[in-house]
Design a protein around this motif. Structure first.
Motif, PDB file in Angstrom:
ATOM      1  N   HIS A 219       1.328  -1.056   0.012  1.00  0.00           N
ATOM      2  CA  HIS A 219       0.501  -0.368   0.062  1.00  0.00           C
ATOM      3  C   HIS A 219       1.031   0.972   0.202  1.00  0.00           C
ATOM      4  O   HIS A 219       0.242   2.059  -0.126  1.00  0.00           O
ATOM      5  CB  HIS A 219      -1.105   0.044   1.697  1.00  0.00           C
ATOM      6  CG  HIS A 219      -2.153  -1.339   0.956  1.00  0.00           C
ATOM      7  ND1 HIS A 219      -2.149  -1.974   1.164  1.00  0.00           N
ATOM      8  CD2 HIS A 219      -3.761  -1.665   0.328  1.00  0.00           C
ATOM      9  CE1 HIS A 219      -3.091  -2.746   1.128  1.00  0.00           C
ATOM     10  NE2 HIS A 219      -3.560  -2.111   0.203  1.00  0.00           N
ATOM     11  N   HIS A 220       2.092   1.662  -0.023  1.00  0.00           N
ATOM     12  CA  HIS A 220       2.743   2.285   0.090  1.00  0.00           C
ATOM     13  C   HIS A 220       3.087   2.594  -1.926  1.00  0.00           C
ATOM     14  O   HIS A 220       3.184   2.156  -2.092  1.00  0.00           O
ATOM     15  CB  HIS A 220       4.238   1.795   0.581  1.00  0.00           C
ATOM     16  CG  HIS A 220       5.272   2.956   1.278  1.00  0.00           C
ATOM     17  ND1 HIS A 220       5.956   3.882  -0.014  1.00  0.00           N
ATOM     18  CD2 HIS A 220       5.595   3.946   2.386  1.00  0.00           C
ATOM     19  CE1 HIS A 220       6.494   4.718   0.842  1.00  0.00           C
ATOM     20  NE2 HIS A 220       6.303   4.345   1.474  1.00  0.00           N
ATOM     21  N   PRO A 221       3.313   4.387  -1.785  1.00  0.00           N
ATOM     22  CA  PRO A 221       3.175   4.249  -2.927  1.00  0.00           C
ATOM     23  C   PRO A 221       4.450   4.174  -4.000  1.00  0.00           C
ATOM     24  O   PRO A 221       4.743   3.985  -5.226  1.00  0.00           O
ATOM     25  CB  PRO A 221       2.979   6.002  -2.693  1.00  0.00           C
ATOM     26  CG  PRO A 221       3.007   6.146  -1.356  1.00  0.00           C
ATOM     27  CD  PRO A 221       2.529   5.306  -0.745  1.00  0.00           C
ATOM     28  N   ALA A 222       5.561   4.518  -2.538  1.00  0.00           N
ATOM     29  CA  ALA A 222       6.501   3.882  -3.538  1.00  0.00           C
ATOM     30  C   ALA A 222       6.887   2.557  -3.475  1.00  0.00           C
ATOM     31  O   ALA A 222       8.315   2.211  -4.273  1.00  0.00           O
ATOM     32  CB  ALA A 222       7.851   4.585  -2.679  1.00  0.00           C
ATOM     33  N   VAL A 223       6.501   1.503  -3.106  1.00  0.00           N
ATOM     34  CA  VAL A 223       7.148  -0.257  -3.256  1.00  0.00           C
ATOM     35  C   VAL A 223       6.481  -0.307  -4.512  1.00  0.00           C
ATOM     36  O   VAL A 223       4.842  -0.667  -4.950  1.00  0.00           O
ATOM     37  CB  VAL A 223       6.494  -0.603  -1.600  1.00  0.00           C
ATOM     38  CG1 VAL A 223       6.635  -2.340  -1.950  1.00  0.00           C
ATOM     39  CG2 VAL A 223       7.087  -0.352  -0.871  1.00  0.00           C
ATOM     40  N   GLN A 224       7.298  -1.414  -5.056  1.00  0.00           N
ATOM     41  CA  GLN A 224       7.361  -1.635  -6.791  1.00  0.00           C
ATOM     42  C   GLN A 224       6.776  -2.933  -5.748  1.00  0.00           C
ATOM     43  O   GLN A 224       6.101  -4.198  -6.496  1.00  0.00           O
ATOM     44  CB  GLN A 224       8.027  -1.821  -7.056  1.00  0.00           C
ATOM     45  CG  GLN A 224       8.091  -2.891  -8.873  1.00  0.00           C
ATOM     46  CD  GLN A 224       6.845  -2.066  -9.416  1.00  0.00           C
ATOM     47  OE1 GLN A 224       6.336  -0.731  -9.355  1.00  0.00           O
ATOM     48  NE2 GLN A 224       6.092  -3.369 -10.221  1.00  0.00           N
ATOM     49  N   GLU A 225       7.683  -4.189  -6.000  1.00  0.00           N
ATOM     50  CA  GLU A 225       7.546  -5.698  -4.806  1.00  0.00           C
ATOM     51  C   GLU A 225       8.382  -5.024  -4.283  1.00  0.00           C
ATOM     52  O   GLU A 225       9.322  -4.162  -3.167  1.00  0.00           O
ATOM     53  CB  GLU A 225       8.940  -6.185  -5.636  1.00  0.00           C
ATOM     54  CG  GLU A 225       7.994  -6.508  -7.190  1.00  0.00           C
ATOM     55  CD  GLU A 225       8.594  -7.677  -7.975  1.00  0.00           C
ATOM     56  OE1 GLU A 225       8.222  -8.823  -8.327  1.00  0.00           O
ATOM     57  OE2 GLU A 225       9.449  -7.063  -8.002  1.00  0.00           O
ATOM     58  N   ASN A 226       8.068  -6.093  -2.770  1.00  0.00           N
ATOM     59  CA  ASN A 226       8.827  -6.237  -1.329  1.00  0.00           C
ATOM     60  C   ASN A 226       7.904  -7.938  -0.685  1.00  0.00           C
ATOM     61  O   ASN A 226       8.179  -8.825  -1.761  1.00  0.00           O
ATOM     62  CB  ASN A 226       7.606  -5.561  -0.349  1.00  0.00           C
ATOM     63  CG  ASN A 226       6.402  -5.818   0.143  1.00  0.00           C
ATOM     64  OD1 ASN A 226       6.461  -6.622   1.052  1.00  0.00           O
ATOM     65  ND2 ASN A 226       5.776  -5.844  -0.318  1.00  0.00           N
ATOM     66  N   ALA A 227       9.184  -9.008  -0.135  1.00  0.00           N
ATOM     67  CA  ALA A 227       9.375 -10.081   0.446  1.00  0.00           C
ATOM     68  C   ALA A 227       9.882 -10.007   1.732  1.00  0.00           C
ATOM     69  O   ALA A 227      10.990  -9.161   2.404  1.00  0.00           O
ATOM     70  CB  ALA A 227      10.572 -10.898  -0.401  1.00  0.00           C
ATOM     71  N   VAL A 228       8.644 -10.462   2.463  1.00  0.00           N
ATOM     72  CA  VAL A 228       9.278 -10.114   3.679  1.00  0.00           C
ATOM     73  C   VAL A 228       9.404 -11.790   4.563  1.00  0.00           C
ATOM     74  O   VAL A 228       9.305 -12.834   4.329  1.00  0.00           O
ATOM     75  CB  VAL A 228       7.996  -9.959   4.632  1.00  0.00           C
ATOM     76  CG1 VAL A 228       8.565 -10.035   6.123  1.00  0.00           C
ATOM     77  CG2 VAL A 228       8.151  -8.619   4.335  1.00  0.00           C
ATOM     78  N   VAL A 229      11.035 -12.404   5.337  1.00  0.00           N
ATOM     79  CA  VAL A 229      11.317 -13.106   6.169  1.00  0.00           C
ATOM     80  C   VAL A 229      11.890 -13.193   7.646  1.00  0.00           C
ATOM     81  O   VAL A 229      12.053 -11.561   7.763  1.00  0.00           O
ATOM     82  CB  VAL A 229      12.222 -13.445   5.276  1.00  0.00           C
ATOM     83  CG1 VAL A 229      11.954 -14.025   3.703  1.00  0.00           C
ATOM     84  CG2 VAL A 229      13.492 -12.871   4.992  1.00  0.00           C
ATOM     85  N   GLY A 230      11.901 -13.920   7.837  1.00  0.00           N
ATOM     86  CA  GLY A 230      12.646 -14.286   9.320  1.00  0.00           C
ATOM     87  C   GLY A 230      13.836 -14.095   9.713  1.00  0.00           C
ATOM     88  O   GLY A 230      14.306 -15.207   9.214  1.00  0.00           O
ATOM     89  N   VAL A 231      15.019 -13.444  10.609  1.00  0.00           N
ATOM     90  CA  VAL A 231      16.186 -13.634  10.676  1.00  0.00           C
ATOM     91  C   VAL A 231      16.502 -13.722  12.614  1.00  0.00           C
ATOM     92  O   VAL A 231      15.950 -13.466  12.576  1.00  0.00           O
ATOM     93  CB  VAL A 231      17.011 -12.495   9.987  1.00  0.00           C
ATOM     94  CG1 VAL A 231      16.904 -12.286   8.746  1.00  0.00           C
ATOM     95  CG2 VAL A 231      16.471 -11.311  11.173  1.00  0.00           C
ATOM     96  N   PRO A 232      17.508 -14.736  12.431  1.00  0.00           N
ATOM     97  CA  PRO A 232      17.654 -15.055  13.595  1.00  0.00           C
ATOM     98  C   PRO A 232      17.872 -13.629  14.873  1.00  0.00           C
ATOM     99  O   PRO A 232      18.775 -12.958  14.603  1.00  0.00           O
ATOM    100  CB  PRO A 232      19.290 -16.156  13.726  1.00  0.00           C
ATOM    101  CG  PRO A 232      19.297 -16.587  12.161  1.00  0.00           C
ATOM    102  CD  PRO A 232      18.454 -15.124  11.435  1.00  0.00           C
TER     103      PRO A 232
END
Length: 493
Positions: A406-419
């Motif tokens: 929904h952010h106007p600047a974001v084309q693509e994104n992916a979210v992951v977990g890190v330690p």
């Protein structure tokens, strides 16, 4: 037995709840529950109505929970960290008309945007007032829906796991066959009561056995230690982060009264388990559960703890490791952890297809990969889902990704977990910005804080030119997680 009846037979003068050094006896709790149930009925709550409960930990949370059920309603506890749009979604999905709150919430705009009908909010003070009509007994069965626990789904939208009276009572009875509780015990409830783990282990189990529950509103180490020493706490259940704080900041004398420590909500690091035992001379009993199972399925018995294991199945609960064809696998073989028993949910509210998939073949399919040794102890290997567990809270990447889109600047994104050393895992977002667009990490955090609970907002943001994808265009999150670890080592902040 109906769930609210677990408090009925304890001596009226025995202490039941203590919060901010204010004590209520079992007799007083029973009186308050009946009064509040009468209020709810006079406010139009009928059998089967979904009633929200939004509050931090306090004595009144317990009273309201039991009163909603006694009035005939189905209690829907809310995570108090949710933003208004997230609350509105659950209100709409559950068809909720009444909510009990510590303080009334500003929800009008979010409810209107969701297309919800009117929502009546009753705060604790409203329910304390005298009521004209008396409580009317409601005919209920132990198979009736008692509570709905909303847990995130792979689509990013929360789904409601429907639990019956039998589910909750059976899980409390089965857990306390493994972890013994006595009426003389005092439990410190530091986990948030809206969470199924806290509700069963730190509230339902002690209430079932007539224990006294000392309630801590917000977890701080100093306050937890004060309460443990002042009230000579004998039982403690928490997430690994809390266990770690004890190991770092407490001495053995401060925890001398505690008979057992239970850990759940996230994997307990083996080094932490060993360091805790070495320092305090007492082990941590790690267990495993999920909302759909009320929630506890396994826990290590005090007489034989295997570090790194979540323990064997509870009495009256069946756990099997099964392959992709739903066949039981041999000891030592990795497969999906599946559960059967009176603790398993009725199903997901309004989601018959997802219910059928989760309960196929009469087994609850947890989505977790595990193996079982020859003594029946179970070891979690990995998660089939991409769920992130941060500080004991579940975060599903898709929900965060949808918010970022929904952010106007974001084309693509992916979210992951890190330690993450403190929380077990941290949320990490990778973003491809639109051509010519700009966004900063503080801007993105502020944007998400208005739309998501704070624990779901990524701790780390990385900008990249493209996301790693396979031949079908699907983001390869395994590769992304590997990249994230390397990027965290190299990041310049």
């Amino acid at each position: 037995m109906l769930f609210y009846e677990i408090i009925n037979d304890h001596p009226a003068e025995d202490p039941a709840l203590i919060c901010q050094d204010k004590m209520l006896t079992y007799g007083e709790v029973r009186e308050e529950v009946t009064l509040w149930a009468a209020h709810l009925q006079s406010s139009g709550v009928c059998k089967g109505d979904k009633v929200g409960l939004f509050s931090k930990n306090c004595n009144e949370f317990v009273i309201a929970y039991l009163a909603i059920i006694k009035a005939g309603g189905v209690v829907v506890p809310f995570n108090f960290q949710l933003a208004a749009p997230e609350v509105a979604y659950i209100v709409q999905d559950a068809g909720m008309r009444v909510m009990v709150t510590r303080q009334k919430l500003e929800l009008d705009a979010a409810l209107q945007e969701c297309g919800c009908g009117p929502l009546k909010q009753l705060d604790f003070e409203d329910l304390r007032q005298p009521v004209d009509r008396g409580y009317e007994d409601i005919a209920m069965d132990d198979n009736d829906n008692c509570t709905i626990i909303y847990t995130s789904g792979t689509t990013g939208h929360p789904k409601g796991a429907m639990l019956s009276h039998r589910n909750l009572v059976a899980n409390a009875k089965d857990f306390t066959q493994r972890v013994l509780m006595y009426s003389s015990d005092k439990t410190l409830c530091v986990l948030p009561m809206y969470h199924c783990f806290a509700w069963t282990v730190s509230v339902a189990c002690p209430l079932l056995h007539g224990c006294c529950i000392v309630v801590q509103e917000n977890y701080t180490l100093a306050e937890a230690l004060r309460l443990i020493q002042r009230y000579e706490i004998t039982q403690f259940a928490g997430v690994p982060t809390m266990i770690q704080m004890f190991e770092k900041g407490a001495d053995s004398g401060q925890l001398a009264s505690v008979r057992f420590f239970i850990s759940g909500g996230a994997s307990l690091p083996q080094k932490l388990a060993k360091d805790f035992k070495k320092k305090f001379g007492k082990p941590v009993q790690e267990g495993y559960g999920l909302s759909e199972a009320s929630p506890v399925c396994t826990v290590n018995p005090a007489e034989k703890i295997k570090v790194g294991s979540i323990g064997p199945q509870l009495p009256n609960v069946r756990v099997e490791i099964r392959d992709e064809d739903d066949r039981r696998v041999a000891s030592g073989t990795v497969g999906e952890l599946c559960v059967r028993g009176d603790n398993v949910m009725l199903g997901y509210l309004n989601r018959p297809e997802e219910t059928a998939a989760a309960l196929r073949g009469g087994w609850l399919h947890t989505g977790d990969l595990a193996y079982q040794d020859e003594e029946g102890y179970i070891f979690i290997v990995d998660r089939l889902k991409d769920m992130i567990i941060t500080g004991g809270e579940n975060v599903y990447p898709r929900e965060v990704e949808e918010a970022l889109y929904h952010h106007p600047a974001v084309q693509e994104n992916a979210v992951v977990g890190v330690p993450d050393k403190l929380r077990g895992q941290a949320v990490c977002a990778y973003l491809v910005l639109k051509e010519g667009a700009a966004a900063t990490k503080p801007q993105l955090r502020r944007f998400l804080m208005e739309r998501l609970a704070s624990y779901k907002v990524p701790k780390y943001f990385f900008f990249c030119e493209q996301l790693p994808k396979n031949g079908t265009g699907k983001v390869m999150k395994t590769a992304l997680r590997e990249n994230a670890i390397e990027d965290l080592v190299n990041r310049q902040n």
